[in-house]
Scaffold this active site. Structure first.
Site, PDB file in Angstrom:
ATOM      1  N   THR A 113     -37.483  17.941  62.538  1.00  0.00           N
ATOM      2  CA  THR A 113     -38.787  17.915  63.216  1.00  0.00           C
ATOM      3  C   THR A 113     -39.073  16.553  63.845  1.00  0.00           C
ATOM      4  OG1 THR A 113     -39.935  17.255  61.190  1.00  0.00           O
ATOM      5  CG2 THR A 113     -39.751  19.610  61.621  1.00  0.00           C
ATOM      6  N   ALA A 114     -38.153  15.614  63.709  1.00  0.00           N
ATOM      7  CA  ALA A 114     -38.387  14.261  64.219  1.00  0.00           C
ATOM      8  C   ALA A 114     -37.799  14.128  65.626  1.00  0.00           C
ATOM      9  CB  ALA A 114     -37.799  13.247  63.243  1.00  0.00           C
ATOM     10  N   TYR A 115     -36.867  13.203  65.829  1.00  0.00           N
ATOM     11  CA  TYR A 115     -36.285  12.962  67.148  1.00  0.00           C
ATOM     12  C   TYR A 115     -35.647  14.233  67.694  1.00  0.00           C
ATOM     13  CZ  TYR A 115     -33.863  10.116  70.693  1.00  0.00           C
ATOM     14  OH  TYR A 115     -33.418   9.564  71.854  1.00  0.00           O
ATOM     15  N   ALA A 161     -34.063  18.086  57.140  1.00  0.00           N
ATOM     16  CA  ALA A 161     -35.247  17.263  56.880  1.00  0.00           C
ATOM     17  C   ALA A 161     -35.655  16.468  58.113  1.00  0.00           C
ATOM     18  CB  ALA A 161     -34.981  16.317  55.711  1.00  0.00           C
ATOM     19  N   ASN A 172     -32.475  11.275  58.445  1.00  0.00           N
ATOM     20  CA  ASN A 172     -32.973  12.132  59.527  1.00  0.00           C
ATOM     21  C   ASN A 172     -31.873  12.566  60.480  1.00  0.00           C
ATOM     22  OD1 ASN A 172     -35.617  12.390  58.770  1.00  0.00           O
ATOM     23  ND2 ASN A 172     -36.451  11.041  60.324  1.00  0.00           N
ATOM     24  N   ASP A 175     -43.825   7.792  57.605  1.00  0.00           N
ATOM     25  CA  ASP A 175     -42.465   8.282  57.435  1.00  0.00           C
ATOM     26  C   ASP A 175     -41.439   7.155  57.472  1.00  0.00           C
ATOM     27  OD1 ASP A 175     -43.410  10.835  57.197  1.00  0.00           O
ATOM     28  OD2 ASP A 175     -42.989  11.402  59.271  1.00  0.00           O
ATOM     29  N   GLY A 176     -41.719   6.104  58.226  1.00  0.00           N
ATOM     30  CA  GLY A 176     -40.799   4.967  58.262  1.00  0.00           C
ATOM     31  C   GLY A 176     -40.626   4.339  56.895  1.00  0.00           C
ATOM     32  N   ASP A 198     -28.074  11.552  78.557  1.00  0.00           N
ATOM     33  CA  ASP A 198     -28.625  10.286  78.089  1.00  0.00           C
ATOM     34  C   ASP A 198     -28.195   9.987  76.665  1.00  0.00           C
ATOM     35  OD1 ASP A 198     -29.883   9.769  80.459  1.00  0.00           O
ATOM     36  OD2 ASP A 198     -31.914  10.181  79.752  1.00  0.00           O
TER      37      ASP A 198
END
Length: 250
Positions: free
Chosen positions: A151-153, A148, A110, A42-43, A140
Site C-alpha cells: 500500500t506504500a510506494y 506489508a 516494504n 510509518d518511517g 523510470d
C-alpha cells in the site's frame, strides 16, 4: 503490566507523547523489555523494525499517515498490548553490485525499488529464478514489494494491494514506456528476482531497500529472507489484514 520500552521520532508531537507515556508507565531498558512501543509514523516503525531487536512492536501514530500504526491513546496501554493481534512479516533481501565493483546487501520491509538517476529512462532486463522474463523494460524504474509494503510506494505506482498471507510479491513498473501497457506481475514469495541494468554508464540507476540506497548499480537480485521475522501488534479489528482490505475501498 507489560515491560515496555518506548521509542519516538524526532518531532515535538512524538517527543511529548514519549515523555507523557514514560512518566505514566515507566521506561524498561530495551534488553529487559517484552515489547517496543513506537511513537511516530510509518518511517519510525520501519526504522524500529530494521533495528531487529527481537521484540514485537506496537506503534501509535504520532506522525502523518501511520498506516502501520495504532491510534494514539494513553489510557489502558498494557491491556491494549495484551489484547493485540499479531502479524508476522518477513523482509526482502537485496544484493546489488555497483559499477565500481562493490557488492552491497540490505533488507527491506516494504520494497526494493530501482530508480533512474539521470535524464534518460532506465533500461532493465528482468529475470525470475534464473530465466529471463523481459528482455527490456524502458521506464523510470521498477520495484518489488512485500504484502506489508504493497500500500506504500507500490500502490502509488499503480501496483496491486497484496493480502497478507498470500505468499506473493508485487513486481511493478514505475512510469513504463516500453512495453507501454505492461501492468507488472504477481510472483510467489519464493521467487528470485534479478534486474540487470542495460547501459548502466549512460543510463544510471539507483537501488533502494526501504531507505538504504546504492548508487550506480549494474544488477540487483532480490529474494524473501524468511530467516528473519518481525512481529507487529495491532488493536483487534484494526490489524494489517483489515487495513489492506479497507485501503482498496477508499
Amino acid at each position: 503490566m507489560e515491560r515496555m520500552h518506548f521509542v519516538a521520532s524526532d518531532t515535538d508531537t512524538a517527543r511529548l507523547a514519549h515523555g507523557s507515556l514514560v512518566a505514566r508507565y515507566g521506561q524498561t531498558p530495551v534488553e529487559e523489555a517484552a515489547v517496543i512501543v513506537a511513537l511516530g509514523g510509518d518511517g519510525l516503525m520501519l526504522s524500529t523494525l530494521h533495528r531487529d531487536l527481537g521484540l514485537p512492536v506496537y506503534g501509535m501514530n504520532r506522525g502523518t499517515v501511520g498506516f502501520l500504526m495504532n491510534d494514539y491513546h494513553e489510557d489502558g496501554l498494557p491491556e491494549r498490548i495484551a489484547a493485540a493481534e499479531h502479524t508476522v512479516i518477513h523482509p526482502l533481501k537485496m544484493i546489488a553490485e555497483a559499477t565500481d565493483g562493490g557488492r552491497h546487501q540490505a533488507l527491506a520491509i516494504n520494497e526494493v525499488s530501482l530508480l533512474r538517476v539521470g535524464m534518460q529512462a532506465a533500461r532493465l532486463r528482468i529475470s525470475v529464478n534464473g530465466r529471463v522474463r523481459m528482455e527490456e523494460l524502458v521506464c523510470d524504474g521498477a520495484l518489488l514489494s512485500t504484502p506489508a509494503g504493497s500500500t506504500a510506494y507500490n500502490y502509488s505506482a499503480h501496483g496491486p494491494i497484496v493480502p497478507l498471507g498470500s505468499n506473493v510479491l508485487a513486481l511493478t513498473a514505475i512510469a513504463p514506456f516500453r512495453p507501454r501497457r505492461w501492468r507488472g506481475a504477481i510472483l510467489p514469495d519464493t521467487a528470485r528476482v534479478r534486474f540487470d541494468i542495460l547501459e548502466p554508464e549512460k543510463r544510471p540507476v539507483m537501488a533502494h531497500a526501504d531507505s538504504r540506497g546504492v548508487e550506480s548499480v549494474v544488477w540487483v537480485e532480490i529474494t524473501t529472507f524468511p530467516q528473519m521475522s518481525h512481529v507487529l501488534l495491532h488493536d483487534p479489528g484494526h490489524g494489517l489484514e483489515e487495513r489492506l482490505i479497507r485501503e482498496q475501498f477508499v
